[in-house]
Write an enzyme that holds these catalytic residues in place. Structure first.
Site, short mmCIF file in Angstrom:
data_model
loop_
_atom_site.label_atom_id
_atom_site.label_comp_id
_atom_site.label_asym_id
_atom_site.label_seq_id
_atom_site.Cartn_x
_atom_site.Cartn_y
_atom_site.Cartn_z
NE ARG A 176 65.93 -24.95 -21.95
CZ ARG A 176 65.69 -24.23 -20.99
NH1 ARG A 176 66.17 -23.89 -20.57
NH2 ARG A 176 64.64 -23.90 -22.25
CE LYS A 210 60.86 -16.28 -23.06
NZ LYS A 210 61.57 -16.89 -23.87
CG HIS A 234 71.16 -18.79 -26.73
ND1 HIS A 234 70.82 -17.55 -25.47
CD2 HIS A 234 69.88 -19.41 -26.49
CE1 HIS A 234 69.87 -17.65 -24.75
NE2 HIS A 234 69.00 -18.74 -25.41
CB SER A 283 67.38 -15.48 -21.01
OG SER A 283 68.08 -16.21 -22.48
#
Ligand code: COA
Length: 167
Positions: A92, A43, A19, A130
């Site tokens: 990504r 989440k 990030h 993460s």
């Protein structure tokens, strides 16, 4: 530097070098960058929004045109409220694309004045997430390659200690 404002959203649970690379590069492209700790309904986060904001703040000292905020509503509304013309996200791999494409289209529908700008993630961060950082931390592993030293203690205290308490 131009006078354009960009928002850089994410759950940041916790923020990683991946990030931070995107935030730093966005800060070179836009006059102002607002990192928004937002919620992804799907989440469950390990850190509170305030903790996530504070960890990001500790990592961006020196980036004078970057601020950090927390917002619970729609990102498109927040971008309008802050007069942002861009949403900056990191891509990504191809696997990120479909989900990101869908979000970009939805945000454009909700706020036609905002463009989503994708930056390609640096190759060394391609595999980073993460969740991966939290998994390594929960087993007492070394997370130095994934997050800055200034937040390592915050993460280990929460994730590793919790895991030890639960077991
Ligand atoms: N390098 C390395 N890892 C990266 C990365 C990068 N450049 N960019 C993202 N990642 C990782 C993150 O760490 C995260 O990992 P995790 O799934 O293990 O937590 C994962 O990729 C997904 O990140 P991201 O795409 O930013 O999704 P997110 O869930 O963190 O954030 C929001 C999504 C919060 C931006 C989105 O849900 C949102 O805008 N919410 C606000 C409400 C709203 O407007 N909803 C409608 C949207 S159309």
């Amino acid at each position: 530097m131009n006078s354009l404002t960009a928002v850089c959203p994410g759950s940041f649970d916790p923020v990683t070098f991946g990030h931070l690379d995107i935030i730093t590069r966005a800060s070179h492209l836009f006059g102002k960058v607002i990192v928004v700790v937002a919620s992804n309904g799907a989440k469950h986060c390990s850190f509170t929004p305030e903790e996530r904001v504070n960890m990001i703040k500790k990592c961006i000292t020196g980036l004078d045109n970057v601020e950090v905020a927390h917002y619970d509503g729609l990102l498109a509304d927040y971008a309008a409220k802050r007069n942002a013309t861009a949403i900056v996200k990191g891509l990504r791999a191809m696997s990120d694309f479909e989900y990101e494409f869908q979000m970009a289209l939805a945000n454009k529908k909700l706020n036609p004045n905002v463009e989503t700008v994708f930056l390609t993630t640096a190759s060394q961060n391609m595999y980073l997430s993460s969740s991966m950082v939290k998994q390594i931390a929960s087993m007492g592993g070394d997370i130095s390659s994934f997050v800055p030293d200034v937040i390592k203690g915050d993460i280990m205290n929460r994730i590793y200690q919790k895991n030890r308490k639960d077991s």
